[in-house]
Each structure stands twice: as C-alpha cells, then as structure tokens.
Motif scaffolding. Structure first.
Motif, PDB file in Angstrom:
ATOM      1  N   ARG A   3       3.633   7.912  42.864  1.00 39.64           N
ATOM      2  CA  ARG A   3       3.045   6.459  42.961  1.00 39.64           C
ATOM      3  C   ARG A   3       2.300   5.986  41.722  1.00 39.64           C
ATOM      4  O   ARG A   3       1.583   6.546  41.136  1.00 39.64           O
ATOM      5  CB  ARG A   3       2.036   6.435  44.097  1.00 39.64           C
ATOM      6  N   VAL A   4       2.839   4.746  41.277  1.00 38.02           N
ATOM      7  CA  VAL A   4       2.332   4.504  40.135  1.00 38.02           C
ATOM      8  C   VAL A   4       1.643   2.868  40.093  1.00 38.02           C
ATOM      9  O   VAL A   4       0.972   2.758  39.066  1.00 38.02           O
ATOM     10  CB  VAL A   4       3.601   3.896  39.020  1.00 38.02           C
ATOM     11  N   PHE A   5       1.289   2.540  41.254  1.00 38.74           N
ATOM     12  CA  PHE A   5       0.517   1.202  41.265  1.00 38.74           C
ATOM     13  C   PHE A   5      -0.011   0.787  42.701  1.00 38.74           C
ATOM     14  O   PHE A   5       1.116   1.016  43.840  1.00 38.74           O
ATOM     15  CB  PHE A   5       1.493  -0.175  40.709  1.00 38.74           C
ATOM     16  N   ASP A   6      -1.261   0.533  43.057  1.00 41.25           N
ATOM     17  CA  ASP A   6      -1.658   0.355  44.486  1.00 41.25           C
ATOM     18  C   ASP A   6      -1.349  -1.012  44.827  1.00 41.25           C
ATOM     19  O   ASP A   6      -2.455  -1.762  44.964  1.00 41.25           O
ATOM     20  CB  ASP A   6      -2.955   1.023  44.629  1.00 41.25           C
ATOM     21  N   GLY A   7      -0.202  -1.379  44.763  1.00 40.75           N
ATOM     22  CA  GLY A   7       0.128  -2.852  45.106  1.00 40.75           C
ATOM     23  C   GLY A   7       1.552  -3.045  44.922  1.00 40.75           C
ATOM     24  O   GLY A   7       2.340  -2.099  44.639  1.00 40.75           O
ATOM     25  N   ARG A   8       1.892  -4.291  45.363  1.00 42.02           N
ATOM     26  CA  ARG A   8       3.366  -4.542  45.410  1.00 42.02           C
ATOM     27  C   ARG A   8       3.850  -5.261  43.726  1.00 42.02           C
ATOM     28  O   ARG A   8       3.185  -5.951  43.439  1.00 42.02           O
ATOM     29  CB  ARG A   8       3.712  -5.873  46.380  1.00 42.02           C
ATOM     30  N   ILE A   9       5.053  -5.023  43.470  1.00 40.14           N
ATOM     31  CA  ILE A   9       5.766  -5.629  42.263  1.00 40.14           C
ATOM     32  C   ILE A   9       7.044  -6.037  42.656  1.00 40.14           C
ATOM     33  O   ILE A   9       7.750  -5.128  43.069  1.00 40.14           O
ATOM     34  CB  ILE A   9       5.486  -4.588  41.067  1.00 40.14           C
ATOM     35  N   PHE A  10       7.435  -7.101  42.254  1.00 39.93           N
ATOM     36  CA  PHE A  10       8.495  -7.947  42.797  1.00 39.93           C
ATOM     37  C   PHE A  10       9.396  -7.995  41.658  1.00 39.93           C
ATOM     38  O   PHE A  10      10.725  -8.244  42.147  1.00 39.93           O
ATOM     39  CB  PHE A  10       8.361  -9.278  43.450  1.00 39.93           C
ATOM     40  N   ASN A  11       9.031  -7.690  40.585  1.00 37.81           N
ATOM     41  CA  ASN A  11      10.379  -7.970  39.460  1.00 37.81           C
ATOM     42  C   ASN A  11       9.803  -6.936  38.433  1.00 37.81           C
ATOM     43  O   ASN A  11       8.550  -6.991  38.010  1.00 37.81           O
ATOM     44  CB  ASN A  11      10.526  -9.463  39.223  1.00 37.81           C
ATOM     45  N   PHE A  12      10.603  -6.515  37.460  1.00 38.32           N
ATOM     46  CA  PHE A  12      10.339  -5.537  36.507  1.00 38.32           C
ATOM     47  C   PHE A  12      11.345  -5.994  35.310  1.00 38.32           C
ATOM     48  O   PHE A  12      12.507  -6.026  35.382  1.00 38.32           O
ATOM     49  CB  PHE A  12      10.513  -4.162  36.879  1.00 38.32           C
ATOM     50  N   ILE A  13      10.537  -6.237  34.258  1.00 40.34           N
ATOM     51  CA  ILE A  13      11.248  -6.952  33.012  1.00 40.34           C
ATOM     52  C   ILE A  13      11.060  -6.290  31.976  1.00 40.34           C
ATOM     53  O   ILE A  13       9.846  -6.196  31.376  1.00 40.34           O
ATOM     54  CB  ILE A  13      11.104  -8.499  32.873  1.00 40.34           C
ATOM     55  N   PRO A  14      12.357  -5.720  30.994  1.00 40.31           N
ATOM     56  CA  PRO A  14      11.896  -5.020  29.884  1.00 40.31           C
ATOM     57  C   PRO A  14      11.449  -6.182  28.783  1.00 40.31           C
ATOM     58  O   PRO A  14      12.019  -7.190  28.691  1.00 40.31           O
ATOM     59  CB  PRO A  14      13.319  -4.521  29.519  1.00 40.31           C
ATOM     60  N   TRP A  15      10.557  -5.720  28.256  1.00 36.90           N
ATOM     61  CA  TRP A  15      10.011  -6.595  26.893  1.00 36.90           C
ATOM     62  C   TRP A  15       9.298  -5.732  26.074  1.00 36.90           C
ATOM     63  O   TRP A  15       8.432  -5.224  25.921  1.00 36.90           O
ATOM     64  CB  TRP A  15       9.007  -7.502  27.591  1.00 36.90           C
ATOM     65  N   ASP A  16      10.009  -5.826  24.608  1.00 41.43           N
ATOM     66  CA  ASP A  16       9.589  -4.996  23.406  1.00 41.43           C
ATOM     67  C   ASP A  16       9.013  -3.928  23.704  1.00 41.43           C
ATOM     68  O   ASP A  16       7.953  -3.354  23.274  1.00 41.43           O
ATOM     69  CB  ASP A  16       8.415  -5.903  23.064  1.00 41.43           C
ATOM     70  N   GLY A  17       9.700  -2.977  24.211  1.00 40.40           N
ATOM     71  CA  GLY A  17       9.313  -1.607  24.637  1.00 40.40           C
ATOM     72  C   GLY A  17       8.476  -1.271  25.760  1.00 40.40           C
ATOM     73  O   GLY A  17       7.918  -0.086  26.136  1.00 40.40           O
ATOM     74  N   LYS A  18       8.085  -2.427  26.376  1.00 42.93           N
ATOM     75  CA  LYS A  18       7.168  -2.335  27.513  1.00 42.93           C
ATOM     76  C   LYS A  18       7.600  -2.939  28.853  1.00 42.93           C
ATOM     77  O   LYS A  18       9.014  -3.272  28.847  1.00 42.93           O
ATOM     78  CB  LYS A  18       5.731  -3.324  27.326  1.00 42.93           C
ATOM     79  N   LEU A  19       7.174  -3.118  29.982  1.00 45.09           N
ATOM     80  CA  LEU A  19       7.901  -3.473  31.234  1.00 45.09           C
ATOM     81  C   LEU A  19       6.772  -4.567  31.625  1.00 45.09           C
ATOM     82  O   LEU A  19       5.579  -4.490  31.763  1.00 45.09           O
ATOM     83  CB  LEU A  19       7.915  -2.462  32.199  1.00 45.09           C
ATOM     84  N   LEU A  20       7.349  -5.821  32.105  1.00 43.13           N
ATOM     85  CA  LEU A  20       6.417  -6.666  32.880  1.00 43.13           C
ATOM     86  C   LEU A  20       6.544  -6.641  34.134  1.00 43.13           C
ATOM     87  O   LEU A  20       7.942  -6.324  34.587  1.00 43.13           O
ATOM     88  CB  LEU A  20       6.897  -8.159  32.236  1.00 43.13           C
ATOM     89  N   GLY A  21       5.978  -6.969  34.923  1.00 41.92           N
ATOM     90  CA  GLY A  21       5.953  -6.864  36.396  1.00 41.92           C
ATOM     91  C   GLY A  21       5.353  -8.118  37.083  1.00 41.92           C
ATOM     92  O   GLY A  21       4.347  -8.662  36.523  1.00 41.92           O
ATOM     93  N   PHE A  22       5.841  -8.614  38.360  1.00 40.29           N
ATOM     94  CA  PHE A  22       5.519  -9.712  38.978  1.00 40.29           C
ATOM     95  C   PHE A  22       4.802  -9.220  40.243  1.00 40.29           C
ATOM     96  O   PHE A  22       5.232  -8.765  41.028  1.00 40.29           O
ATOM     97  CB  PHE A  22       6.431 -10.667  39.294  1.00 40.29           C
ATOM     98  N   GLY A  23       3.275  -9.349  40.050  1.00 44.78           N
ATOM     99  CA  GLY A  23       2.583  -8.937  41.240  1.00 44.78           C
ATOM    100  C   GLY A  23       2.180 -10.115  42.551  1.00 44.78           C
ATOM    101  O   GLY A  23       2.720 -11.012  42.224  1.00 44.78           O
ATOM    102  N   ASP A  24       1.407  -9.709  43.348  1.00 44.74           N
ATOM    103  CA  ASP A  24       1.054 -10.816  44.054  1.00 44.74           C
ATOM    104  C   ASP A  24       0.452 -11.996  43.588  1.00 44.74           C
ATOM    105  O   ASP A  24       0.691 -13.067  43.853  1.00 44.74           O
ATOM    106  CB  ASP A  24       0.019 -10.386  45.361  1.00 44.74           C
ATOM    107  N   ASP A  25      -0.561 -11.603  42.599  1.00 45.95           N
ATOM    108  CA  ASP A  25      -1.457 -12.774  41.944  1.00 45.95           C
ATOM    109  C   ASP A  25      -1.393 -12.779  40.489  1.00 45.95           C
ATOM    110  O   ASP A  25      -2.037 -13.557  39.856  1.00 45.95           O
ATOM    111  CB  ASP A  25      -2.681 -12.667  42.425  1.00 45.95           C
ATOM    112  N   ASP A  26      -0.810 -11.663  39.798  1.00 46.82           N
ATOM    113  CA  ASP A  26      -1.038 -11.554  38.563  1.00 46.82           C
ATOM    114  C   ASP A  26       0.428 -11.203  37.934  1.00 46.82           C
ATOM    115  O   ASP A  26       1.280 -10.715  38.450  1.00 46.82           O
ATOM    116  CB  ASP A  26      -1.932 -10.454  38.190  1.00 46.82           C
TER     117      ASP A  26
END
Length: 361
Positions: free
Chosen positions: A233-256
C-alpha cells in the motif's frame, strides 16, 4: 471572409475576432493584416464513427481499437487496414502496445498479435482459477481496467466467487503473453493474488504500468504491485491516472495533483494554483514538452510544469463538438498530427495548429 469582415463595424469585428479560437501567435497584434481561420478538428473517415477505446502510435502507424474492430492507420497517406476482432459487449477492457492488444469479455481474456490480428489466443479463466467470479469494469471516464508492463506482463483485478457469492475482497490477476517466430500468441504464468484480505473495497479506480511494476487504485487505497503479485500500500486514497514525467510520477487524486519521486512508493500533493472547482480525478493525460496535456469528457487543457505555479490553458475544440455520446476518450500526438478518440470516431488536426490553439483560462 476578408470582404465580410471589412464590411462590419470595427467594434463588431474585434468582438468576433477575439471570441474565436486562435493561435497564440495571432495575438501579437490587435488586428492582423490577414484574419486567421481556425483549423477545426476533422474526422478520420477511414475509421468507423464509433467509440474509440484505445490508441497507440507505432512508428509510422496509428493503431486504433474500437469495440469490435482494430485498425492500422498509415500516418503518411491515412490509408487504413480494418480487422474485425469479434462481437464484444464490453468496450473498455482493453490495453494496447506495439506487439499485443487484449480484450476482456465475461470470463474470457483474448490476446491478439497487434501486427497480425488474425493470430490470437483466448483463455477462459474458469479453466485456470477455481474462484473466478467477474472482472471489475469501472466507468469509461475513470481509470484503465487492465495494464501491460514493458515485459508483456498484464495486470487486472477480479471479484472472486466463493460458495456462490461474489466476495467483496478483490483478487489481483497477472499473466504474461508471448509471440513466437511465426507470430502466434500464447498466454503463460497466470497468477492470482489476494490484496488486503478481509477489507471491503469499493470500485476499481484504475490500473497502470510503472516500469516492470504496476500501480493499482482500489477505492479507498492505492497499491504498488510487482509482476509476481506482491503488493504494497503506497497511498491512503484514490489515484485515477499515473503519468511519467522527468523521472517522476504524476497522479490525479480526488482533489489534488500528486507527485512521486520514488517510483510510486510514496506520494505528495503537487502545489499548483488550479482553478476553483477543478477536479483532477475527472481527467486523463500525459506530459508533452514539459507540459501536462490533460482532458476530461468535454475539454482539452494544458498545465505548464516548468515553473513553481501551473498555468492552465484550454485548447480550442471546434469541430469536436463534445457532448452526450461524443465524449473525449483518448488523445495521442505524432510528429505531424494530434489525434482525438471520441465516442463517435477518430478526429485529427495538424500538431502545430493544435498546440497553438490554446486559450488562457
């Protein structure tokens, strides 16, 4: 057009001009010498006007999946090969790369050779899993049902059937697929793995690849999963999309918007001043030239990631006319074109015109 504009009063002309979707470069002068006509989105007539479920750019070819057809669109002359792949009732349970694509139906998984779709294999999970019940199928505007990693290992999730009752706890399902020298497809290494056993989950929010591993979000938590079925388990919430960016990952949460610097092991909010009421979870996207291209069912936007504060711009969608039955589902960019898959077919416009048709919010 020029004669018509010259016949209008000057103020009316300005109102008309600034209300139109224009290129950024056209705004350098208040009144250009030659008013610029907007290049609208045009349909790709070689593709049937139906729901586009997946797109993948493979060199000079755009691979296109719909509910029952698979197309190989030549990006030079827009000629297309059409392949009927079956009468499927489920549209969204697909994944596609340069070698393979998968469609899920009932208890069956069908794996096709993406370069020769007449070669495929199908397996009935009832023959492999004693507890298989049914797949999780989230709504189209939520996340993916199935994902494929760089080694052609697939991850999806199902609800087990125990003593004739569908259990609330999900099961991870992993399998691998291979092509032999003749292009024949085989499915191997079917793995079923329980996750947080005993906890009652809500819906599947999405599953995505992360290098060799995967990230899967099952309401209300998000997990990282290895190709052997081990989960954390890596996050106590939902993430709807995961996007590689410059060696990182972006995620779309409920509000952030969220960001991970360690391959999805931990997540933090990404501080950008988004417009009031903006809900990241409704969006999908990818990074292009250090800018986050995002879309929901109606609009296409761009968030500049180069500074400390994001600047959100919206693209002109004239010609798409999104609305009920014509939602935006997929977007891909090639060297020359932008393609949008909607609920009523595939549309395109020149890439340069698309990128310059932004409107400041």
């Amino acid at each position: 057009m020029k004669t018509l504009l010259q016949s209008l009063p000057f103020i009316t002309f300005l109102m008309f001009f600034f209300a139109a979707c224009e290129k950024d470069s056209d705004n350098e002068n208040l009144v250009p010498d030659e008013p610029q006509d907007t290049i609208v989105w045009e349909p790709v007539n070689q593709i049937n006007p139906e729901v586009i479920t997946n797109l993948f750019v493979d060199g000079g070819e755009l691979k296109v999946l719909t509910k029952n057809f698979y197309y190989q669109l030549n990006l030079n002359d827009f000629s297309a090969e059409s392949h009927y792949v079956g009468n499927f009732s489920e549209s969204w349970a697909t994944v596609l790369n340069d070698e393979l694509f998968v469609k899920i139906e009932s208890s069956w998984i069908f794996v096709f050779n993406a370069n020769n779709p007449e070669k495929y294999t199908g397996i009935d999970l009832h023959d492999h899993l004693d507890d298989f019940g049914k797949f999780f199928f989230p709504s189209a505007w939520l996340g993916n049902v199935i994902a494929i990693n760089e080694n052609n290992v697939f991850l999806t999730v199902y609800r087990p059937l125990l003593d004739g009752v569908f259990a609330a706890e999900p099961r991870l399902l992993l399998f691998s697929a291979e092509l032999d020298a003749e292009g024949n497809v085989s499915v191997e290494n079917i793995i079923s793995s329980s996750i947080d056993e005993g906890y009652v989950f809500g819906d599947l929010s999405g599953v995505y690849t992360c290098g060799e591993d995967f990230i899967i979000s099952l309401n209300p938590y998000t997990y990282k999963v290895t190709s052997q079925g081990e989960w954390t388990r890596v996050f106590d919430g939902r993430i709807f999309n995961f996007i590689p960016w410059d060696g990182k990952l972006l995620g779309f949460g409920d509000d952030d918007l969220l960001i991970s610097d360690d391959g999805g092991e931990s997540w933090e909010p990404l501080s950008y001043n988004l417009p009031p009421g903006y809900r990241p979870w409704q969006h999908k996207g990818f990074v292009h030239d250090n800018q986050l291209l995002i879309w929901d069912t109606y609009t296409i936007s761009l968030l500049d990631l180069s500074g400390s504060e994001g600047h959100l711009k919206t693209f002109c969608n004239e010609g798409l006319e999104p609305g009920p039955g014509k939602y935006i589902h997929r977007i891909v960019l090639t060297e020359e074109y932008a393609f949008v898959g909607t609920g009523q077919g595939l549309y395109y416009k020149p890439l340069e015109d698309f990128l310059e048709s932004k409107i400041d919010n």
